[in-house]
Design a protein around this motif. Structure first.
Motif, short mmCIF file in Angstrom:
data_model
loop_
_atom_site.label_atom_id
_atom_site.label_comp_id
_atom_site.label_asym_id
_atom_site.label_seq_id
_atom_site.Cartn_x
_atom_site.Cartn_y
_atom_site.Cartn_z
N ARG A 83 3.26 6.84 1.88
CA ARG A 83 2.51 7.81 2.23
C ARG A 83 1.64 7.95 0.92
NH1 ARG A 83 7.42 8.85 3.92
NH2 ARG A 83 7.87 9.98 5.85
N GLY A 84 0.36 8.55 0.99
CA GLY A 84 -0.85 8.95 0.12
C GLY A 84 -1.20 7.53 -0.18
N ALA A 85 -2.26 7.46 -1.32
CA ALA A 85 -2.93 6.65 -1.83
C ALA A 85 -1.93 5.59 -2.86
CB ALA A 85 -4.26 7.04 -2.56
N ALA A 86 -1.13 4.63 -2.06
CA ALA A 86 -0.01 4.04 -2.92
C ALA A 86 -0.80 3.02 -3.54
CB ALA A 86 0.83 3.58 -1.93
N PRO A 87 -0.41 2.74 -4.69
CA PRO A 87 -0.90 1.61 -5.61
C PRO A 87 -0.28 0.32 -4.80
CG PRO A 87 0.85 2.47 -6.88
CD PRO A 87 0.69 3.39 -5.70
N VAL A 88 -1.12 -0.95 -5.20
CA VAL A 88 -0.72 -2.12 -4.68
C VAL A 88 0.99 -2.64 -4.75
CG1 VAL A 88 -1.46 -3.75 -6.39
CG2 VAL A 88 -1.23 -4.52 -3.96
N GLU A 89 1.21 -2.13 -6.01
CA GLU A 89 2.73 -2.38 -6.30
C GLU A 89 3.58 -1.74 -5.25
OE1 GLU A 89 0.08 -2.67 -9.89
OE2 GLU A 89 0.45 -1.06 -8.52
N HIS A 90 3.37 -0.84 -4.55
CA HIS A 90 4.44 -0.11 -3.70
C HIS A 90 4.13 -0.88 -2.65
CE1 HIS A 90 4.21 4.18 -5.32
NE2 HIS A 90 4.72 3.41 -6.39
N PHE A 91 3.38 -1.68 -2.35
CA PHE A 91 3.29 -2.39 -1.09
C PHE A 91 4.12 -3.94 -1.47
CE2 PHE A 91 -0.44 0.43 -0.06
CZ PHE A 91 -0.39 0.40 1.22
N ILE A 92 3.85 -4.27 -2.57
CA ILE A 92 4.58 -5.50 -2.78
C ILE A 92 5.98 -5.19 -2.96
CG2 ILE A 92 5.01 -7.13 -4.81
CD1 ILE A 92 1.90 -6.72 -5.34
N GLU A 93 6.50 -4.06 -3.52
CA GLU A 93 7.96 -3.49 -3.44
C GLU A 93 8.36 -3.58 -1.95
OE1 GLU A 93 7.95 0.03 -5.63
OE2 GLU A 93 7.35 -0.91 -7.50
N ALA A 94 7.56 -3.09 -1.21
CA ALA A 94 8.08 -2.64 0.32
C ALA A 94 8.35 -4.17 0.77
CB ALA A 94 7.05 -2.15 1.10
#
Length: 217
Positions: free
Chosen positions: A193-204
């Motif tokens: 949710r929200g303007a997540a940083p790229v690190e959150h996508f990589i963690e996913a």
């Protein structure tokens, strides 16, 4: 045979949402890292559809939000943005993007609509503005005008928003990172949710595919 992605990212956004525009460079980073193994699928989400009242572009609250939230993030993500002088509805912009998708020009038009609003301050709810954007991006404006007048893509926009309601989305940007199912591995998804940083996508991705992201077949 065409490539089959290993991962999908479904993104709900609105062309008049500054944080959605600020998520574009993040997703570009992710695309650069994972290439064709990932497929992005953009979905419409009107923050202020008819008959919801539009924001006042001169309101103190809006300018305060830009000063303390939007512009600092824009500087951090190296995105050029200005407070737009108008606050339009976005349905016709979404319909324009869907027309562009059918013509194989989605990405360039998608970015051009965002930039027209947040860099140039243009009213992206105005059909003439959208026709100009389309022409600049190599589309036939007369064909687009006919599609908009016919409401050819209206139901597709409504369907995106119906799906958002099913998922439980109440604000944007909202991304769903999902693993493609295989014969041996079931599908699985993680919401951001929200303007997540790229690190959150990589963690996913690491959570969904702990053995690493396989290359597309």
């Amino acid at each position: 045979m065409p490539n089959t992605p290993s991962l999908y990212i479904d993104v709900w956004s609105d062309y008049v949402c500054p944080f959605c525009f600020l998520e574009v460079p993040v997703l570009d980073q992710f695309r650069a890292a994972y290439g064709d193994a990932v497929e992005f699928r953009w979905h419409a989400f009107e923050l202020r559809p008819e008959p919801a009242p539009l924001l006042d572009p001169d309101s103190e609250e809006l300018h305060r939000n830009w000063a303390y939230s939007v512009l600092p993030m824009a500087e951090e993500r190296e995105v050029t943005m200005r407070v737009p002088p108008v606050q339009p509805r976005s349905r016709k912009a979404f319909e324009t993007a869907l027309f562009a998708r059918d013509e194989g020009r989605f990405d360039v038009v998608h970015r051009a609509i965002f930039k027209a609003f947040f860099e140039d301050g243009l009213d992206v709810g105005d059909v003439d503005v959208l026709l100009d954007i389309a022409a600049t991006c190599g589309l036939d404006p007369e064909s687009l005008e006919a599609a908009l007048n016919e409401g050819r893509y209206t139901e597709a926009v409504i369907e995106d928003e119906r799906l958002a309601g099913e998922v439980g989305i109440t604000g944007v940007p909202f991304a769903v990172v999902s693993r493609a199912a295989t014969d041996s591995v079931p599908g699985k998804a993680i919401a951001l949710r929200g303007a997540a940083p790229v690190e959150h996508f990589i963690e996913a991705v690491d959570r969904l595919l702990p053995d690493g992201l396989p290359q597309p077949q």
